[in-house]
Design a protein around this motif. Structure first.
Motif, PDB file in Angstrom:
ATOM      1  N   LYS A 156       0.823  -1.206   0.000  1.00 14.48           N
ATOM      2  CA  LYS A 156       0.000   0.000   0.000  1.00 14.48           C
ATOM      3  C   LYS A 156       0.860   1.260   0.000  1.00 14.48           C
ATOM      4  O   LYS A 156       0.540   2.249  -0.679  1.00 14.48           O
ATOM      5  CB  LYS A 156      -0.927   0.003   1.206  1.00 14.48           C
ATOM      6  CG  LYS A 156      -2.076  -0.975   1.104  1.00 14.48           C
ATOM      7  CD  LYS A 156      -2.966  -0.854   2.319  1.00 14.48           C
ATOM      8  CE  LYS A 156      -4.088  -1.862   2.272  1.00 14.48           C
ATOM      9  NZ  LYS A 156      -4.932  -1.793   3.482  1.00 14.48           N
ATOM     10  N   GLU A 157       1.933   1.231   0.761  1.00 13.21           N
ATOM     11  CA  GLU A 157       2.828   2.398   0.817  1.00 13.21           C
ATOM     12  C   GLU A 157       3.373   2.728  -0.566  1.00 13.21           C
ATOM     13  O   GLU A 157       3.366   3.892  -1.000  1.00 13.21           O
ATOM     14  CB  GLU A 157       3.975   2.092   1.787  1.00 13.21           C
ATOM     15  CG  GLU A 157       5.013   3.181   1.894  1.00 13.21           C
ATOM     16  CD  GLU A 157       6.211   2.764   2.738  1.00 13.21           C
ATOM     17  OE1 GLU A 157       7.340   3.197   2.427  1.00 13.21           O
ATOM     18  OE2 GLU A 157       6.011   1.992   3.720  1.00 13.21           O
ATOM     19  N   HIS A 166       0.562   3.964  -3.034  1.00 11.89           N
ATOM     20  CA  HIS A 166       0.225   5.378  -2.825  1.00 11.89           C
ATOM     21  C   HIS A 166       1.338   6.279  -3.380  1.00 11.89           C
ATOM     22  O   HIS A 166       1.052   7.375  -3.888  1.00 11.89           O
ATOM     23  CB  HIS A 166      -0.005   5.650  -1.345  1.00 11.89           C
ATOM     24  CG  HIS A 166      -1.356   5.199  -0.858  1.00 11.89           C
ATOM     25  ND1 HIS A 166      -2.526   5.792  -1.282  1.00 11.89           N
ATOM     26  CD2 HIS A 166      -1.716   4.207  -0.006  1.00 11.89           C
ATOM     27  CE1 HIS A 166      -3.562   5.198  -0.708  1.00 11.89           C
ATOM     28  NE2 HIS A 166      -3.105   4.225   0.072  1.00 11.89           N
ATOM     29  N   GLU A 167       2.575   5.824  -3.293  1.00 11.46           N
ATOM     30  CA  GLU A 167       3.677   6.576  -3.904  1.00 11.46           C
ATOM     31  C   GLU A 167       3.484   6.643  -5.415  1.00 11.46           C
ATOM     32  O   GLU A 167       3.690   7.700  -6.041  1.00 11.46           O
ATOM     33  CB  GLU A 167       5.018   5.920  -3.565  1.00 11.46           C
ATOM     34  CG  GLU A 167       6.211   6.664  -4.140  1.00 11.46           C
ATOM     35  CD  GLU A 167       7.533   5.934  -3.925  1.00 11.46           C
ATOM     36  OE1 GLU A 167       8.571   6.462  -4.396  1.00 11.46           O
ATOM     37  OE2 GLU A 167       7.542   4.841  -3.303  1.00 11.46           O
ATOM     38  N   LEU A 222       0.646   6.487  -7.076  1.00  9.91           N
ATOM     39  CA  LEU A 222      -0.461   7.394  -7.372  1.00  9.91           C
ATOM     40  C   LEU A 222      -0.038   8.860  -7.227  1.00  9.91           C
ATOM     41  O   LEU A 222      -0.486   9.726  -7.986  1.00  9.91           O
ATOM     42  CB  LEU A 222      -1.646   7.089  -6.458  1.00  9.91           C
ATOM     43  CG  LEU A 222      -2.397   5.789  -6.792  1.00  9.91           C
ATOM     44  CD1 LEU A 222      -3.343   5.408  -5.661  1.00  9.91           C
ATOM     45  CD2 LEU A 222      -3.162   5.941  -8.102  1.00  9.91           C
ATOM     46  N   TRP A 233      -5.340   2.804  -9.516  1.00 11.24           N
ATOM     47  CA  TRP A 233      -6.553   2.971  -8.708  1.00 11.24           C
ATOM     48  C   TRP A 233      -7.357   1.674  -8.659  1.00 11.24           C
ATOM     49  O   TRP A 233      -7.953   1.339  -7.622  1.00 11.24           O
ATOM     50  CB  TRP A 233      -7.417   4.102  -9.275  1.00 11.24           C
ATOM     51  CG  TRP A 233      -6.984   5.475  -8.862  1.00 11.24           C
ATOM     52  CD1 TRP A 233      -6.476   6.466  -9.669  1.00 11.24           C
ATOM     53  CD2 TRP A 233      -7.043   6.041  -7.548  1.00 11.24           C
ATOM     54  NE1 TRP A 233      -6.193   7.592  -8.941  1.00 11.24           N
ATOM     55  CE2 TRP A 233      -6.539   7.365  -7.630  1.00 11.24           C
ATOM     56  CE3 TRP A 233      -7.462   5.563  -6.305  1.00 11.24           C
ATOM     57  CZ2 TRP A 233      -6.449   8.213  -6.528  1.00 11.24           C
ATOM     58  CZ3 TRP A 233      -7.368   6.405  -5.199  1.00 11.24           C
ATOM     59  CH2 TRP A 233      -6.870   7.700  -5.308  1.00 11.24           C
ATOM     60  N   LEU A 262      -5.803  -0.542  -6.106  1.00 11.30           N
ATOM     61  CA  LEU A 262      -6.133  -0.094  -4.755  1.00 11.30           C
ATOM     62  C   LEU A 262      -7.568  -0.478  -4.396  1.00 11.30           C
ATOM     63  O   LEU A 262      -7.841  -0.932  -3.277  1.00 11.30           O
ATOM     64  CB  LEU A 262      -5.946   1.419  -4.640  1.00 11.30           C
ATOM     65  CG  LEU A 262      -6.202   2.015  -3.247  1.00 11.30           C
ATOM     66  CD1 LEU A 262      -5.264   1.401  -2.206  1.00 11.30           C
ATOM     67  CD2 LEU A 262      -6.042   3.531  -3.259  1.00 11.30           C
ATOM     68  N   ALA A 301     -11.853   4.978  -4.827  1.00 11.92           N
ATOM     69  CA  ALA A 301     -10.862   4.329  -5.698  1.00 11.92           C
ATOM     70  C   ALA A 301     -11.522   3.792  -6.960  1.00 11.92           C
ATOM     71  O   ALA A 301     -10.966   3.915  -8.067  1.00 11.92           O
ATOM     72  CB  ALA A 301     -10.163   3.209  -4.936  1.00 11.92           C
TER      73      ALA A 301
END
Length: 221
Positions: free
Chosen positions: A89-90, A93-94, A96, A117, A120, A136
């Motif tokens: 997830k980390e 998100h980077e 995105l 997306w 996610l 999302a």
């Protein structure tokens, strides 16, 4: 001017080299090779780090943005396959953040962002956060809406949208929201059929259609 040309040539070489590596790592057959996943993960980490450096030096270069986002997305999914969801997830998100918010951008960046997306959404749907899941899904659908005249691009977008419809069906409770579940399961089938009707050959398509039909059949049963 010569210095700028040399910089551009160096950047082009770096991007093409990283692209060729990522294409090879994206081969599904590679995962069937013992220990290949571990080796591929290490290479993806190296590629992501190289893109981070390129993004610092060329923050406004469109190719660096979308290719960097794609590399980070691939690394996030690699972490997921290893069961490291926190790290996955980390990094997603980077990715995105690199791909940026809504607004003018290249079709390539919008496509990669839509897939990020979508990934996610597929993770969030199994968590108790319906608002984040819905956000999302909506972002993914907006980015993956593709009216390109290129059949290959339209087929790829429909394939992804079919997967997204399947994810949407999981966001509802079969006992209380049966109509919504059925609607999205049928939409997943329709989108996959529309993808295949374009005549763009992909060996995954028959398997995907069978899977969508099976999910609908199990629900109706």
């Amino acid at each position: 001017e010569t210095a700028q040309q040399n910089t551009r040539a160096s950047l082009d070489t770096s991007l093409e080299a990283l692209h060729s590596v990522l294409v090879r790592l994206g081969n599904d057959q590679l995962r069937a090779v013992p220990q290949a996943e571990r080796v591929a993960h290490g290479v993806l980490q190296d590629a992501a780090e190289l893109f981070r450096e390129l993004l610092q030096r060329h923050p406004d270069d469109e190719r660096v943005r979308w290719r960097g986002g794609r590399a980070l997305h691939a690394l996030a999914m690699s972490y997921e396959r290893q069961g490291q969801m926190g790290k996955a997830k980390e990094v997603l998100h980077e990715a995105l953040a690199v791909l940026g918010p809504d607004g003018p951008c290249s079709p390539a960046r919008r496509n990669i962002r839509g897939h990020a997306w979508k990934t996610l959404a597929s993770w969030l749907v199994h968590e108790d956060d319906p608002a984040a899941t819905q956000h999302a899904i909506e972002r993914a659908e907006a980015d993956l809406a593709d009216d390109s005249p290129d059949p290959a691009r339209r087929a790829e977008a429909l394939r992804a949208l079919s997967d997204l419809s399947s994810t949407r069906s999981l966001a509802f409770d079969e006992r209380t929201d049966a109509a919504d579940v059925e609607l999205h399961l049928r939409q997943a089938v329709e989108r996959q059929r529309a993808c295949m009707a374009l005549g763009v050959a992909d060996e995954k398509d028959p398997m995907l259609l069978v899977m969508r039909l099976t999910n609908l059949g199990k629900f109706l049963q």
